[in-house]
Write a protein that holds these residues in place. Structure first.
Motif, PDB file in Angstrom:
ATOM      1  N   SER A   1       3.892  12.755   2.398  1.00  0.00           N
ATOM      2  CA  SER A   1       3.594  11.664   1.469  1.00  0.00           C
ATOM      3  C   SER A   1       4.201  11.931   0.105  1.00  0.00           C
ATOM      4  N   TRP A   2       4.025  10.941  -0.755  1.00  0.00           N
ATOM      5  CA  TRP A   2       4.392  11.087  -2.144  1.00  0.00           C
ATOM      6  C   TRP A   2       3.112  10.961  -2.972  1.00  0.00           C
ATOM      7  N   VAL A   3       3.011  11.795  -3.985  1.00  0.00           N
ATOM      8  CA  VAL A   3       1.816  11.765  -4.828  1.00  0.00           C
ATOM      9  C   VAL A   3       2.248  11.495  -6.266  1.00  0.00           C
ATOM     10  N   CYS A   4       1.556  10.563  -6.930  1.00  0.00           N
ATOM     11  CA  CYS A   4       1.950  10.172  -8.280  1.00  0.00           C
ATOM     12  C   CYS A   4       1.576  11.251  -9.294  1.00  0.00           C
ATOM     13  N   GLY A   5       2.553  11.592 -10.139  1.00  0.00           N
ATOM     14  CA  GLY A   5       2.302  12.564 -11.187  1.00  0.00           C
ATOM     15  C   GLY A   5       1.459  11.981 -12.317  1.00  0.00           C
ATOM     16  N   GLY A   6       1.380  10.658 -12.401  1.00  0.00           N
ATOM     17  CA  GLY A   6       0.624  10.024 -13.482  1.00  0.00           C
ATOM     18  C   GLY A   6      -0.815   9.764 -13.097  1.00  0.00           C
ATOM     19  N   CYS A   7      -1.023   9.013 -12.000  1.00  0.00           N
ATOM     20  CA  CYS A   7      -2.388   8.563 -11.685  1.00  0.00           C
ATOM     21  C   CYS A   7      -2.950   9.203 -10.425  1.00  0.00           C
ATOM     22  N   GLY A   8      -2.133  10.008  -9.717  1.00  0.00           N
ATOM     23  CA  GLY A   8      -2.659  10.689  -8.541  1.00  0.00           C
ATOM     24  C   GLY A   8      -2.603   9.860  -7.265  1.00  0.00           C
ATOM     25  N   HIS A   9      -2.121   8.625  -7.372  1.00  0.00           N
ATOM     26  CA  HIS A   9      -2.026   7.745  -6.202  1.00  0.00           C
ATOM     27  C   HIS A   9      -1.176   8.393  -5.107  1.00  0.00           C
ATOM     28  N   LYS A  10      -1.667   8.310  -3.864  1.00  0.00           N
ATOM     29  CA  LYS A  10      -0.970   8.935  -2.745  1.00  0.00           C
ATOM     30  C   LYS A  10      -0.451   7.841  -1.813  1.00  0.00           C
ATOM     31  N   GLU A  11       0.769   8.011  -1.335  1.00  0.00           N
ATOM     32  CA  GLU A  11       1.356   6.982  -0.484  1.00  0.00           C
ATOM     33  C   GLU A  11       2.116   7.666   0.644  1.00  0.00           C
ATOM     34  N   ASN A  12       2.010   7.146   1.855  1.00  0.00           N
ATOM     35  CA  ASN A  12       2.738   7.807   2.932  1.00  0.00           C
ATOM     36  C   ASN A  12       4.237   7.564   2.791  1.00  0.00           C
ATOM     37  N   ALA A  13       5.008   8.498   3.372  1.00  0.00           N
ATOM     38  CA  ALA A  13       6.453   8.524   3.146  1.00  0.00           C
ATOM     39  C   ALA A  13       7.106   7.193   3.515  1.00  0.00           C
ATOM     40  N   GLN A  14       6.720   6.678   4.658  1.00  0.00           N
ATOM     41  CA  GLN A  14       7.335   5.445   5.142  1.00  0.00           C
ATOM     42  C   GLN A  14       7.185   4.316   4.110  1.00  0.00           C
ATOM     43  N   ALA A  15       5.954   4.130   3.644  1.00  0.00           N
ATOM     44  CA  ALA A  15       5.683   3.044   2.690  1.00  0.00           C
ATOM     45  C   ALA A  15       6.424   3.285   1.374  1.00  0.00           C
ATOM     46  N   ALA A  16       6.434   4.547   0.923  1.00  0.00           N
ATOM     47  CA  ALA A  16       7.084   4.862  -0.352  1.00  0.00           C
ATOM     48  C   ALA A  16       8.590   4.605  -0.267  1.00  0.00           C
ATOM     49  N   ILE A  17       9.192   4.964   0.862  1.00  0.00           N
ATOM     50  CA  ILE A  17      10.645   4.792   1.019  1.00  0.00           C
ATOM     51  C   ILE A  17      11.007   3.309   1.109  1.00  0.00           C
ATOM     52  N   ILE A  18      10.216   2.560   1.873  1.00  0.00           N
ATOM     53  CA  ILE A  18      10.514   1.131   2.017  1.00  0.00           C
ATOM     54  C   ILE A  18      10.351   0.406   0.680  1.00  0.00           C
ATOM     55  N   ARG A  19       9.301   0.757  -0.034  1.00  0.00           N
ATOM     56  CA  ARG A  19       9.074   0.132  -1.349  1.00  0.00           C
ATOM     57  C   ARG A  19      10.248   0.439  -2.279  1.00  0.00           C
ATOM     58  N   SER A  20      10.722   1.680  -2.227  1.00  0.00           N
ATOM     59  CA  SER A  20      11.847   2.058  -3.083  1.00  0.00           C
ATOM     60  C   SER A  20      13.122   1.351  -2.643  1.00  0.00           C
ATOM     61  N   ALA A  21      13.302   1.202  -1.320  1.00  0.00           N
ATOM     62  CA  ALA A  21      14.495   0.517  -0.820  1.00  0.00           C
ATOM     63  C   ALA A  21      14.468  -0.961  -1.236  1.00  0.00           C
ATOM     64  N   GLU A  22      13.290  -1.560  -1.232  1.00  0.00           N
ATOM     65  CA  GLU A  22      13.172  -2.959  -1.666  1.00  0.00           C
ATOM     66  C   GLU A  22      13.497  -3.076  -3.159  1.00  0.00           C
ATOM     67  N   ALA A  23      13.070  -2.096  -3.925  1.00  0.00           N
ATOM     68  CA  ALA A  23      13.384  -2.089  -5.361  1.00  0.00           C
ATOM     69  C   ALA A  23      14.898  -1.982  -5.549  1.00  0.00           C
ATOM     70  N   PHE A  24      15.506  -1.097  -4.781  1.00  0.00           N
ATOM     71  CA  PHE A  24      16.959  -0.923  -4.839  1.00  0.00           C
ATOM     72  C   PHE A  24      17.671  -2.252  -4.532  1.00  0.00           C
ATOM     73  N   LYS A  25      17.146  -2.942  -3.514  1.00  0.00           N
ATOM     74  CA  LYS A  25      17.765  -4.205  -3.083  1.00  0.00           C
ATOM     75  C   LYS A  25      17.707  -5.248  -4.209  1.00  0.00           C
ATOM     76  N   LEU A  26      16.582  -5.271  -4.898  1.00  0.00           N
ATOM     77  CA  LEU A  26      16.418  -6.243  -5.977  1.00  0.00           C
ATOM     78  C   LEU A  26      17.321  -5.896  -7.176  1.00  0.00           C
ATOM     79  N   LEU A  27      17.474  -4.596  -7.433  1.00  0.00           N
ATOM     80  CA  LEU A  27      18.284  -4.182  -8.584  1.00  0.00           C
ATOM     81  C   LEU A  27      19.777  -4.229  -8.280  1.00  0.00           C
ATOM     82  N   PHE A  28      20.121  -4.004  -7.021  1.00  0.00           N
ATOM     83  CA  PHE A  28      21.542  -3.971  -6.637  1.00  0.00           C
ATOM     84  C   PHE A  28      21.799  -4.881  -5.439  1.00  0.00           C
ATOM     85  N   PRO A  29      21.684  -6.192  -5.666  1.00  0.00           N
ATOM     86  CA  PRO A  29      21.799  -7.118  -4.533  1.00  0.00           C
ATOM     87  C   PRO A  29      23.174  -7.053  -3.851  1.00  0.00           C
TER      88      PRO A  29
END
Ligand SMILES: [Zn+2]
Length: 302
Positions: free
Chosen positions: A231-259
């Motif tokens: 998983s990934w754990v937030c350095g700010g608020c401690g929020h924990k997210e499983n790898a799959q969800a974290a990667i997909i969310r980041s890939a979606e962000a990438f898609k929006l920033l670099f269409p």
């Protein structure tokens, strides 16, 4: 009350939100201003959702166009034979109004929020008449949602609802004689159909893939997250997210920033600053997107 359309952050705010942790924004104040405005809109939504029990329809966050003029409506309420338009203002501090000039007590003039609201109201009225053949009275109000806002020298006839008036104003809304029919629903649907998701020419700051800070950004607080096992754990608020969800969310962000850029496993590994096993990136992308092609030239698409 029935909600016909939800609110979403504007395309501009979405992009600035994604960029903010990854670069120094050229105009950070502007970004914070957008965040504050959006927070005010959400507070207005909560006030409406919690208090409004009358028979009416609520259409949030409309971006409409009439005669090549774009205008925005924060919330539109359809009652029987009447429309209310709310413009949320999350102003904070002490302000002064003199005739048509609004300024902070320190003397800094701000845009008169009435002008923008009146313009939207007039364009909405024309759009309803000419495009939909509807002639309904429209009442519009500035909703000052922030309890720490004071407007000195305001006239009682100002179409505004201040924080101390939210409760009695809601009572008034609930006391309107209203029984909706199918025509009212149709009107709400027509307005939603006219809504445009893409505001014209938003000004994006200049950025490049190379320049942006890499890593997985927390969806809750915007801090960077640390890869810990699966998983990934937030350095700010401690929020924990499983790898799959974290990667997909980041890939979606990438898609929006670099269409215009292709989503490849290498790019997303770099984007997420994955240090260990890269297989989880491939797995997440394969599960979520369609893989196009084979070998090193393969990429992922919706
Ligand atoms: Zn966080």
């Amino acid at each position: 009350m029935r909600k016909i359309k939800e609110r979403e952050p504007s395309a501009e705010l979405k992009i600035l939100r994604l960029l903010h942790p990854r670069m120094q924004l050229p105009d950070r104040q502007y970004y914070l201003h957008l965040e504050k405005g959006y927070a005010g809109e959400l507070q207005m939504d909560a006030w409406i959702e919690q208090g409004l029990v009358n028979d009416c329809l609520v259409v949030n966050d409309l971006l409409l166009e009439h005669k090549r003029k774009v205008f925005q409506i924060d919330s539109l309420l359809i009652f029987q034979e009447m429309i209310h338009v709310f413009d949320s203002k999350n102003f904070e501090g002490d302000f002064y109004v003199d005739a048509n000039t609004w300024s902070s007590l320190a003397g800094r003039e701000i845009n008169n929020p009435l002008y923008q609201m009146e313009r939207a109201k007039s364009l909405l009225r024309q759009l309803l008449q000419r495009r939909l053949g509807i002639n309904l009275p429209i009442e519009s109000f500035l909703i000052f949602i922030n309890p720490e806002f004071t407007l000195y020298n305001a006239q009682p006839k100002l179409p505004a609802v201040f924080h101390s008036q939210l409760k009695p104003f809601m009572k008034k809304l609930n006391n309107i004689d209203s029984k909706l029919n199918r025509g009212d629903e149709k009107l709400a649907e027509q307005l939603v159909a006219l809504h445009s998701d893409e505001p014209p020419n938003i000004e994006k700051p200049k950025y490049s893939f190379e320049q942006l800070k890499k890593g997985v950004v927390c969806g809750d607080c915007g801090s960077f997250m640390l890869e810990k096992g699966r998983s990934w754990v937030c350095g700010g608020c401690g929020h924990k997210e499983n790898a799959q969800a974290a990667i997909i969310r980041s890939a979606e962000a990438f898609k929006l920033l670099f269409p215009d850029r292709k989503i490849t496993s290498n790019t997303i590994c770099e984007w997420c600053a994955v240090e260990g096993d890269r297989k989880k990136v491939v797995r997440a992308l394969t599960n979520h997107f369609k893989r196009v092609g084979d070998g090193p030239a393969s990429y992922y698409a919706d």
